[in-house]
Motif scaffolding. Sequence first.
Motif, PDB file in Angstrom:
ATOM      1  N   PHE A  84     -26.559  86.513  27.018  1.00 18.78           N
ATOM      2  CA  PHE A  84     -26.428  87.032  25.655  1.00 18.78           C
ATOM      3  C   PHE A  84     -26.588  88.537  25.595  1.00 18.78           C
ATOM      4  O   PHE A  84     -26.084  89.201  24.699  1.00 18.78           O
ATOM      5  CB  PHE A  84     -27.466  86.361  24.735  1.00 18.78           C
ATOM      6  N   GLY A  85     -27.223  89.107  26.560  1.00 19.06           N
ATOM      7  CA  GLY A  85     -27.442  90.545  26.556  1.00 19.06           C
ATOM      8  C   GLY A  85     -26.360  91.354  27.227  1.00 19.06           C
ATOM      9  O   GLY A  85     -26.417  92.594  27.234  1.00 19.06           O
ATOM     10  N   LYS A  86     -25.362  90.664  27.773  1.00 20.38           N
ATOM     11  CA  LYS A  86     -24.290  91.365  28.471  1.00 20.38           C
ATOM     12  C   LYS A  86     -23.083  91.593  27.558  1.00 20.38           C
ATOM     13  O   LYS A  86     -22.840  90.821  26.625  1.00 20.38           O
ATOM     14  CB  LYS A  86     -23.846  90.573  29.707  1.00 20.38           C
ATOM     15  N   HIS A  87     -22.307  92.676  27.883  1.00 21.00           N
ATOM     16  CA  HIS A  87     -21.093  92.989  27.106  1.00 21.00           C
ATOM     17  C   HIS A  87     -20.000  91.991  27.449  1.00 21.00           C
ATOM     18  O   HIS A  87     -19.766  91.693  28.620  1.00 21.00           O
ATOM     19  CB  HIS A  87     -20.639  94.422  27.441  1.00 21.00           C
ATOM     20  N   PRO A  88     -19.293  91.464  26.467  1.00 19.01           N
ATOM     21  CA  PRO A  88     -18.253  90.463  26.767  1.00 19.01           C
ATOM     22  C   PRO A  88     -17.078  91.069  27.545  1.00 19.01           C
ATOM     23  O   PRO A  88     -16.777  92.245  27.424  1.00 19.01           O
ATOM     24  CB  PRO A  88     -17.811  89.998  25.374  1.00 19.01           C
ATOM     25  N   HIS A  89     -16.443  90.236  28.359  1.00 18.82           N
ATOM     26  CA  HIS A  89     -15.283  90.662  29.157  1.00 18.82           C
ATOM     27  C   HIS A  89     -13.962  90.422  28.428  1.00 18.82           C
ATOM     28  O   HIS A  89     -12.896  90.750  28.945  1.00 18.82           O
ATOM     29  CB  HIS A  89     -15.260  89.919  30.495  1.00 18.82           C
ATOM     30  N   THR A  90     -13.983  89.838  27.273  1.00 14.79           N
ATOM     31  CA  THR A  90     -12.763  89.525  26.527  1.00 14.79           C
ATOM     32  C   THR A  90     -12.033  90.818  26.133  1.00 14.79           C
ATOM     33  O   THR A  90     -12.657  91.766  25.645  1.00 14.79           O
ATOM     34  CB  THR A  90     -13.100  88.734  25.253  1.00 14.79           C
ATOM     35  N   LEU A  91     -10.717  90.836  26.371  1.00 14.30           N
ATOM     36  CA  LEU A  91      -9.894  91.973  25.964  1.00 14.30           C
ATOM     37  C   LEU A  91      -9.061  91.563  24.749  1.00 14.30           C
ATOM     38  O   LEU A  91      -8.412  90.505  24.758  1.00 14.30           O
ATOM     39  CB  LEU A  91      -8.959  92.402  27.104  1.00 14.30           C
ATOM     40  N   ARG A  92      -9.101  92.373  23.752  1.00 14.83           N
ATOM     41  CA  ARG A  92      -8.356  92.063  22.529  1.00 14.83           C
ATOM     42  C   ARG A  92      -6.987  92.718  22.608  1.00 14.83           C
ATOM     43  O   ARG A  92      -6.853  93.909  22.391  1.00 14.83           O
ATOM     44  CB  ARG A  92      -9.151  92.547  21.315  1.00 14.83           C
ATOM     45  N   TYR A  93      -5.966  91.914  22.974  1.00  5.71           N
ATOM     46  CA  TYR A  93      -4.586  92.410  23.086  1.00  5.71           C
ATOM     47  C   TYR A  93      -3.951  92.327  21.699  1.00  5.71           C
ATOM     48  O   TYR A  93      -4.156  91.336  20.996  1.00  5.71           O
ATOM     49  CB  TYR A  93      -3.810  91.563  24.103  1.00  5.71           C
ATOM     50  N   PRO A  94      -3.189  93.308  21.227  1.00  6.34           N
ATOM     51  CA  PRO A  94      -2.723  94.500  21.954  1.00  6.34           C
ATOM     52  C   PRO A  94      -3.594  95.735  21.773  1.00  6.34           C
ATOM     53  O   PRO A  94      -3.250  96.789  22.250  1.00  6.34           O
ATOM     54  CB  PRO A  94      -1.334  94.725  21.348  1.00  6.34           C
ATOM     55  N   GLU A  95      -4.735  95.583  21.045  1.00  5.75           N
ATOM     56  CA  GLU A  95      -5.595  96.750  20.870  1.00  5.75           C
ATOM     57  C   GLU A  95      -6.021  97.322  22.223  1.00  5.75           C
ATOM     58  O   GLU A  95      -6.105  98.532  22.415  1.00  5.75           O
ATOM     59  CB  GLU A  95      -6.827  96.382  20.036  1.00  5.75           C
ATOM     60  N   VAL A  96      -6.292  96.410  23.161  1.00  7.21           N
ATOM     61  CA  VAL A  96      -6.638  96.827  24.527  1.00  7.21           C
ATOM     62  C   VAL A  96      -5.529  96.321  25.452  1.00  7.21           C
ATOM     63  O   VAL A  96      -5.534  95.152  25.837  1.00  7.21           O
ATOM     64  CB  VAL A  96      -8.002  96.263  24.961  1.00  7.21           C
ATOM     65  N   PRO A  97      -4.527  97.135  25.766  1.00  5.09           N
ATOM     66  CA  PRO A  97      -3.384  96.668  26.562  1.00  5.09           C
ATOM     67  C   PRO A  97      -3.782  96.307  27.987  1.00  5.09           C
ATOM     68  O   PRO A  97      -4.700  96.893  28.560  1.00  5.09           O
ATOM     69  CB  PRO A  97      -2.434  97.875  26.552  1.00  5.09           C
ATOM     70  N   VAL A  98      -3.044  95.313  28.537  1.00  6.37           N
ATOM     71  CA  VAL A  98      -3.259  94.879  29.908  1.00  6.37           C
ATOM     72  C   VAL A  98      -2.018  95.233  30.723  1.00  6.37           C
ATOM     73  O   VAL A  98      -0.915  94.806  30.398  1.00  6.37           O
ATOM     74  CB  VAL A  98      -3.512  93.357  29.983  1.00  6.37           C
ATOM     75  N   GLU A  99      -2.187  96.006  31.764  1.00  7.87           N
ATOM     76  CA  GLU A  99      -1.074  96.431  32.602  1.00  7.87           C
ATOM     77  C   GLU A  99      -0.831  95.392  33.689  1.00  7.87           C
ATOM     78  O   GLU A  99      -1.739  95.038  34.449  1.00  7.87           O
ATOM     79  CB  GLU A  99      -1.387  97.787  33.244  1.00  7.87           C
ATOM     80  N   ALA A 100       0.408  94.891  33.757  1.00  8.54           N
ATOM     81  CA  ALA A 100       0.745  93.904  34.775  1.00  8.54           C
ATOM     82  C   ALA A 100       0.919  94.575  36.143  1.00  8.54           C
ATOM     83  O   ALA A 100       1.011  95.802  36.244  1.00  8.54           O
ATOM     84  CB  ALA A 100       2.032  93.182  34.390  1.00  8.54           C
ATOM     85  N   ALA A 101       0.954  93.762  37.177  1.00  6.16           N
ATOM     86  CA  ALA A 101       1.116  94.274  38.542  1.00  6.16           C
ATOM     87  C   ALA A 101       2.484  94.931  38.700  1.00  6.16           C
ATOM     88  O   ALA A 101       3.421  94.660  37.937  1.00  6.16           O
ATOM     89  CB  ALA A 101       0.953  93.141  39.542  1.00  6.16           C
ATOM     90  N   ASP A 102       2.616  95.774  39.704  1.00  3.27           N
ATOM     91  CA  ASP A 102       3.849  96.546  39.897  1.00  3.27           C
ATOM     92  C   ASP A 102       5.065  95.661  40.177  1.00  3.27           C
ATOM     93  O   ASP A 102       6.190  96.060  39.904  1.00  3.27           O
ATOM     94  CB  ASP A 102       3.662  97.549  41.042  1.00  3.27           C
ATOM     95  N   ARG A 103       4.870  94.486  40.754  1.00  2.63           N
ATOM     96  CA  ARG A 103       5.997  93.602  41.045  1.00  2.63           C
ATOM     97  C   ARG A 103       5.980  92.366  40.147  1.00  2.63           C
ATOM     98  O   ARG A 103       6.552  91.333  40.482  1.00  2.63           O
ATOM     99  CB  ARG A 103       5.964  93.174  42.518  1.00  2.63           C
ATOM    100  N   TYR A 104       5.318  92.483  39.009  1.00  2.54           N
ATOM    101  CA  TYR A 104       5.229  91.356  38.090  1.00  2.54           C
ATOM    102  C   TYR A 104       6.618  90.975  37.566  1.00  2.54           C
ATOM    103  O   TYR A 104       7.445  91.839  37.289  1.00  2.54           O
ATOM    104  CB  TYR A 104       4.314  91.712  36.923  1.00  2.54           C
ATOM    105  N   ARG A 105       6.856  89.676  37.424  1.00  2.00           N
ATOM    106  CA  ARG A 105       8.143  89.193  36.925  1.00  2.00           C
ATOM    107  C   ARG A 105       7.985  88.729  35.486  1.00  2.00           C
ATOM    108  O   ARG A 105       7.654  87.585  35.212  1.00  2.00           O
ATOM    109  CB  ARG A 105       8.659  88.050  37.799  1.00  2.00           C
TER     110      ARG A 105
END
Length: 364
Positions: free
Chosen positions: A19-40
């Motif tokens: 409960f004392g740790k910061h959550p790892h959840t990313l709120r897309y698209p507010e926090v964009p996620v970059e795909a891998a360079d060869r992502y399809r």
Amino acid sequence: MSFFDLKGTIKPLTSLKQFGKHPHTLRYPEVPVEAADRYRGFHFNEIEECIGCGNCSTICMNESIDMIPIEGVEGSKGDSGLRPRIDYGRCCYCGLCVDVCPTGSLSLTKDYIHVSEDPDTFLFLPGVENPDAKDRKTYISTKETSLNDWARIPMPELEGKERVKSFAEVVLGYNEEQARQEAERCISCGICTEVCPDHMHIPEYINAIASGNDEDAVRIIYDNNPLPELCGKVCTRRCEDVCAIATRGEPVAIRWLKRYATETADASDVIKDIVNPEIREPNGKKVGIIGAGPSGLTAAYYLALRGFDVTIYEANEKAGGMTMYGIPKYRLPLDSIQKQVDYIMSIGVNIHFNTKVGKDISFK
């Protein structure tokens, strides 16, 4: 034996520290996620570079690509005017469509999120509906990674020191192995057929050669061209000018493959046995044709097949017109012309040689 497990009671309480740790959840698209360079991800298509060959649609195992007309793109020489539409309800993002694209216009991007309650929005026109995705391309096809074969099988020719000794034909022709290898380069897009003045069935006879069915190739070729060996030797090959493979490599040797197939039938009676033309019953009508050049011979051939009694009046002693008297024999040998003339005569066409209409006989 204890009925109270102290460790089992205390251990679940240790999870309270999370409960004392910061959550790892990313709120897309507010926090964009970059795909891998060869992502399809979703497709992108360079609309101006695409020629609408349909190779992507042919290779797709899920039948998720349709070729459709789009606004602002007109068909032209070497361009069908169609562009791919992807059905993302079927697509598995395997990338084969990119691997076989002859122009390299089709690619995959880093984009992968699309949420909609409307199923029609999953029918996607790459390059039209995502023009800004050009800068996010990840999976592309280069000449080195493409599954297409860009290099043409060289045509054997008579050595220069031998050419000067005679008028022997310079081009020696493909052997069976060379013809099969060259035919396998064809992607069967059919763009070549559109620019061919005779609209010959080019992909069909090339596929027959690639499959080792030379007699089938001969039948397909003679379906709409009674003088194909002539074309296989001296045609101006407009088809090769628009060959899809030529966008990044050497065009398929369409003319030479036609030559190979027609030369496998080495005599007029062999041609007739293979083609087995359907000749209608005589209709009682006669047709006279002036001149036994390519156009006269072709007209006579198709009229004879339809039951007409055809006679050609030729001023010279040989048939063929300018192909007989205007083309050097090191390019178009006499026996090659004669074989095709003999085949046309074998179906009932009569030719009166050394007969000039208006001089030797009356025009009436």
